[in-house]
Write a protein that holds these residues in place. Structure first.
Motif, short mmCIF file in Angstrom:
data_model
loop_
_atom_site.label_atom_id
_atom_site.label_comp_id
_atom_site.label_asym_id
_atom_site.label_seq_id
_atom_site.Cartn_x
_atom_site.Cartn_y
_atom_site.Cartn_z
N LEU A 46 4.42 3.46 -6.42
CA LEU A 46 3.81 3.50 -5.09
C LEU A 46 3.20 2.16 -4.72
CD1 LEU A 46 1.94 6.48 -3.54
CD2 LEU A 46 1.14 4.17 -3.12
N LYS A 47 2.47 1.58 -5.65
CA LYS A 47 1.80 0.30 -5.36
C LYS A 47 2.82 -0.83 -5.21
CE LYS A 47 -0.84 1.45 -8.89
NZ LYS A 47 -0.94 2.92 -8.79
N TYR B 154 7.35 -3.52 0.83
CA TYR B 154 7.56 -3.42 2.28
C TYR B 154 6.58 -4.30 3.05
CZ TYR B 154 3.67 -0.25 3.65
OH TYR B 154 2.45 0.30 3.93
N LEU B 155 5.37 -4.48 2.53
CA LEU B 155 4.40 -5.34 3.21
C LEU B 155 4.90 -6.78 3.27
CD1 LEU B 155 1.02 -4.10 1.66
CD2 LEU B 155 1.85 -3.66 3.98
N LEU B 156 5.35 -7.29 2.14
CA LEU B 156 5.68 -8.71 2.02
C LEU B 156 7.10 -9.06 2.47
CD1 LEU B 156 4.12 -9.36 -1.50
CD2 LEU B 156 3.13 -9.97 0.71
N LEU C 280 4.11 3.43 3.38
CA LEU C 280 5.33 3.37 2.57
C LEU C 280 6.36 4.38 3.08
CD1 LEU C 280 7.04 2.57 0.12
CD2 LEU C 280 5.67 4.13 -1.26
N PHE C 281 5.89 5.54 3.49
CA PHE C 281 6.82 6.60 3.89
C PHE C 281 7.57 6.22 5.16
CE2 PHE C 281 2.99 8.31 1.83
CZ PHE C 281 3.57 8.56 0.60
N GLY C 282 6.96 5.39 6.01
CA GLY C 282 7.66 4.90 7.19
C GLY C 282 8.69 3.82 6.89
#
Length: 325
Positions: free
Chosen positions: A122-123, A129-131, A265-267
């Motif tokens: 998860l982390k 996805y953030l980076l 994350l789910f998006g």
């Protein structure tokens, strides 16, 4: 029958009960996994406190884990009993046995052990996805990442540096700052001692940041906006200090035509292709050694309430997992 941690009500850590729990047989499209480890994440606190709504109460907490497939449901051809798997969107992973949608499980490479996977899915997929997708970073990027010594923060620092960015972080103690500096960060600001807005200006020579990644929420959000260049982006992906207060959208204009997004994350794992690309990218950076997963706290499942107290008090660093016999 399985042992599990059940939230008997919405509330504090005291509502958690370690007890017998029958996960049931896998239905169509599901796999039953005998877990070796499960991850602890702030989203678990959000569900326990009712910030995020569970479909039922009582319920078993947890989204992240890794283990061995025990049984497959109808229509599952991707996995078979004995396969090693990991997942970031399970339901009720604080348990010895857990049902997981097969489409949301990844085959775990032999080079990655169960504990690492349970700490990373998860982390690590959040960092991915953030980076790489919410605000793709590269050698021209200067970024600020709050909670730099946390589970997501330590992964993101290494990954962002691997992508060539200039990486600034915040943390709440000298020890946490030193830990972040050892995990990819170029500069780390102790927010208890310094005004992080002023320090960002000093570090960047007044240019400020292209993007701020903020999982803290209420305590940092408005000041995060002050760390951004014109047309910069604030990525508000959590709220460990509480909900971001309502604000006038005109502030974004006043502070330089800024962008704000609230992703999850789910998006970013809406279908199997996205899930496989995200988990595959994570496995690749771990296997290459570019990102090392640091597990700083391990608890048996029966100590879940204590683990939650430590997480909420910001007494943890790196990742926390539950070890399961």
């Amino acid at each position: 029958m399985s042992k599990a941690v059940v939230a008997r009500a919405i509330g504090g850590p005291e509502v958690l009960s370690y007890e017998d729990h029958d996960p049931g047989r896998p239905g169509p499209g599901e796999i039953l996994v005998r877990q070796s480890a499960a991850g602890l994440n702030f989203i678990d606190v959000y569900f326990r406190t009712g910030l995020y709504k569970s479909e039922t109460v009582p319920f078993v907490l947890g989204k992240e884990g890794a283990g061995t497939v025990a049984e497959v449901g109808e229509g599952v051809s991707r996995f078979k009993p004995g396969d090693r798997v990991a997942y970031s969107a399970g339901k009720g992973t604080y348990a010895e046995l857990v049902l997981v949608p097969a489409e949301q499980a990844a085959a775990l490479p032999d080079a990655i052990d169960f504990e690492t996977a349970a700490a990373a899915m998860l982390k690590g997929m959040t960092a991915e996805y953030l980076l790489r997708r919410t605000f793709p970073v590269g050698p021209e990027t200067t970024l600020l990442f709050h909670a730099a010594a946390g589970g997501v923060g330590l992964i993101a620092g290494q990954w962002a540096k691997h992508l060539g960015a200039t990486v600034i972080g915040t943390a709440g103690s000298t020890e946490k700052c030193e830990l972040a500096l050892a995990n990819g960060y170029d500069h780390v600001i102790n927010y208890r001692d310094d005004d992080f807005v002023e320090r960002v200006k000093e570090i960047t020579g007044g240019r400020k940041c292209d993007v701020v990644y903020d999982s803290v929420g209420k305590d940092t959000f408005l000041k995060s906006l002050d760390c951004l260049k014109p047309r910069g982006m604030c990525v508000a992906f959590g709220q460990s200090s509480g909900k971001v207060p309502d604000f006038d959208l005109g502030i974004l204009n006043q502070k330089g035509s800024l962008f704000v997004t609230r992703p999850s994350l789910f998006g970013y794992t809406l279908d199997r292709r996205e899930f496989e690309e995200s988990s595959g990218a994570l496995f690749d950076v771990i296997a290459s050694g570019a990102v090392k997963i640091r597990i700083d706290q391990r608890y048996p499942l029966e100590q879940a309430a204590e683990a939650h107290r430590h997480l909420e008090s910001r007494a943890t660093t790196g990742a926390t997992i539950f070890t399961i016999a």
